[in-house]
Write a protein that holds these residues in place. Sequence first.
Motif, PDB file in Angstrom:
ATOM      1  N   ALA A  24       0.830  -1.209   0.000  1.00  0.00           N
ATOM      2  CA  ALA A  24       0.000   0.000   0.000  1.00  0.00           C
ATOM      3  C   ALA A  24       0.861   1.256   0.000  1.00  0.00           C
ATOM      4  N   ALA A  25       1.951   1.239   0.781  1.00  0.00           N
ATOM      5  CA  ALA A  25       2.844   2.402   0.826  1.00  0.00           C
ATOM      6  C   ALA A  25       3.511   2.626  -0.533  1.00  0.00           C
ATOM      7  N   TRP A  26       3.932   1.544  -1.176  1.00  0.00           N
ATOM      8  CA  TRP A  26       4.549   1.669  -2.504  1.00  0.00           C
ATOM      9  C   TRP A  26       3.541   2.215  -3.506  1.00  0.00           C
ATOM     10  N   THR A  27       2.294   1.747  -3.428  1.00  0.00           N
ATOM     11  CA  THR A  27       1.279   2.210  -4.365  1.00  0.00           C
ATOM     12  C   THR A  27       0.980   3.692  -4.168  1.00  0.00           C
ATOM     13  N   LEU A  30       3.737   5.594  -5.746  1.00  0.00           N
ATOM     14  CA  LEU A  30       3.560   5.523  -7.191  1.00  0.00           C
ATOM     15  C   LEU A  30       2.473   6.495  -7.647  1.00  0.00           C
ATOM     16  N   ALA A  31       1.377   6.560  -6.882  1.00  0.00           N
ATOM     17  CA  ALA A  31       0.285   7.461  -7.245  1.00  0.00           C
ATOM     18  C   ALA A  31       0.725   8.915  -7.182  1.00  0.00           C
ATOM     19  N   VAL A  32       1.543   9.268  -6.186  1.00  0.00           N
ATOM     20  CA  VAL A  32       2.056  10.644  -6.085  1.00  0.00           C
ATOM     21  C   VAL A  32       2.889  10.977  -7.325  1.00  0.00           C
ATOM     22  N   ALA A  33       3.799  10.065  -7.685  1.00  0.00           N
ATOM     23  CA  ALA A  33       4.648  10.301  -8.855  1.00  0.00           C
ATOM     24  C   ALA A  33       3.811  10.415 -10.131  1.00  0.00           C
ATOM     25  N   ALA A  34       2.810   9.534 -10.268  1.00  0.00           N
ATOM     26  CA  ALA A  34       1.967   9.560 -11.464  1.00  0.00           C
ATOM     27  C   ALA A  34       1.175  10.861 -11.558  1.00  0.00           C
ATOM     28  N   PRO A 201       4.339   5.110 -15.076  1.00  0.00           N
ATOM     29  CA  PRO A 201       3.674   5.060 -13.760  1.00  0.00           C
ATOM     30  C   PRO A 201       2.177   4.820 -13.867  1.00  0.00           C
ATOM     31  N   TRP A 202       1.563   5.357 -14.914  1.00  0.00           N
ATOM     32  CA  TRP A 202       0.116   5.146 -15.066  1.00  0.00           C
ATOM     33  C   TRP A 202      -0.217   3.729 -15.536  1.00  0.00           C
ATOM     34  N   VAL A 203       0.722   3.084 -16.232  1.00  0.00           N
ATOM     35  CA  VAL A 203       0.533   1.669 -16.565  1.00  0.00           C
ATOM     36  C   VAL A 203       0.432   0.848 -15.287  1.00  0.00           C
ATOM     37  N   ASP A 208      -3.011  -1.685 -10.847  1.00  0.00           N
ATOM     38  CA  ASP A 208      -3.457  -1.694  -9.456  1.00  0.00           C
ATOM     39  C   ASP A 208      -4.933  -1.315  -9.365  1.00  0.00           C
ATOM     40  N   GLY A 209      -5.355  -0.365 -10.203  1.00  0.00           N
ATOM     41  CA  GLY A 209      -6.760   0.033 -10.201  1.00  0.00           C
ATOM     42  C   GLY A 209      -7.678  -1.109 -10.583  1.00  0.00           C
ATOM     43  N   ARG A 210      -7.258  -1.912 -11.545  1.00  0.00           N
ATOM     44  CA  ARG A 210      -8.072  -3.077 -11.930  1.00  0.00           C
ATOM     45  C   ARG A 210      -8.178  -4.074 -10.784  1.00  0.00           C
ATOM     46  N   ARG A 211      -7.044  -4.281 -10.076  1.00  0.00           N
ATOM     47  CA  ARG A 211      -7.088  -5.193  -8.927  1.00  0.00           C
ATOM     48  C   ARG A 211      -8.029  -4.660  -7.850  1.00  0.00           C
ATOM     49  N   ARG A 212      -7.954  -3.366  -7.587  1.00  0.00           N
ATOM     50  CA  ARG A 212      -8.834  -2.757  -6.582  1.00  0.00           C
ATOM     51  C   ARG A 212     -10.294  -2.896  -6.984  1.00  0.00           C
ATOM     52  N   ALA A 213     -10.568  -2.706  -8.259  1.00  0.00           N
ATOM     53  CA  ALA A 213     -11.945  -2.802  -8.738  1.00  0.00           C
ATOM     54  C   ALA A 213     -12.481  -4.220  -8.571  1.00  0.00           C
TER      55      ALA A 213
END
Length: 421
Positions: A24-27, A30-34, A201-203, A208-213
């Motif tokens: 979760a911390a890595w994600t 990643l979201a901040v960078a994206a 980063p958005w790839v 991750d978004g698909r996994r969350r969904a």
Amino acid sequence: MTAPKDDAARRSPAKRRRGRVRSAAWTRRLAVAALVLAALNLRPVVTSLGPVLEEARAALGMSATVAGLLTSVPAVCFALVGSVAPRLARRHGPDGVVLAGMAAVALGLALRPFVGSTPVFLALSGLALAGIAVANVLLPVVVKQRFPDRVGTMTGLYSMALNLGASAAAAVTVPLAGAFGGDWRAGLGAWAVLAAVAVPPWVALARDGRRRAEQQAGQQAGGDAATGAGTHVRVARSPTAWALAVFFGLQATSAYVIMGWLPQVFRDAGLSAETAGLLFAVTSVLGVPLSFVLAAVAGRLRNQSGMAVLLGVFGLAGYAGLWAAPAAAPWLWAVLLGVANCSFPLALTMIGMRGRDGATVIRLSAFAQSVGYLLSVPGPILVGALYQHTGGWRGPLAFVVCLMVPQIAAGYFAGRDRQAA
């Protein structure tokens, strides 16, 4: 004999929890960078062209009329393409749509400098602008979903990056062209590299978004928190949504007037071209730190009405000063208008806070930005027409001062602690 197995069994859930925390911390990093990389690419498509427009027109045979239309194309594109963002997000997820948008920006920026005709140049510019349009709408959604407890701070961060990208493109395009032997095409095309860097980063975030969904789909019917499906909030019937749309549109009108006409106002007042350029740079550069600070503060407040009104008062004072005596205190007028331009990150922050969940924010962001950008189209054109008709700036500036009054009123209502539902 069984104790070691029991210890291993007890340790296993703890290890899994630590693994989930690290993931979760890595994600989040990643979201901040994206977010930052995407924001850096939301304005160079527009601001990199102005410094080399004369060379581009000569090479492409572009008429002055078509060149003038380029100033209105971004707002129209943002409005029309941005309106389909909710439908795309429901089908592909917000992260996946922003990924496609960044790829479109990179492709459009890479190809448009090297074409030989005006229609193809405009089409490729439109492709890049379409990518920006969906990102404009969906970045507040990504912030709401990924950082629900830090909406203001993260909105401020990517607003700061947006201003930085806009200012850098305006300032660096000509030197970049000079580094390639004065080739304007290379100066424009170089910004495709920055857009391409934003894609990886958005790839990862889209995966991750698909996994969350998929995970949320098992817990909530339709996975509405992730994709926007299943929650049907008619934002067009919400007074708060309309207040946000009007506030967004009028602050955009003011921003386009400043970008399009402020240097000319100062030059017509007798200041040199160099000084006029520096004064315009002040209004742009102020937005880099102030965007972060104002959005972060706004995110901690339940009610942002006071901030919206205060920024409007700064705008009133700046435009009134230009109307009364533009050469008397030009640096003061530039600073006042630079502060007033921070209404943009405030509007984005309020969009994220007026929606109760990601689904509502998607619709609210699309509605406020699409309607707002459409409202912003006539303003700069009317300012130019008034300037041409009257031969001076008193009439146009009086018109802009009048527009600040409904902006303040709309900001007051949009900033109240109410959900758009």
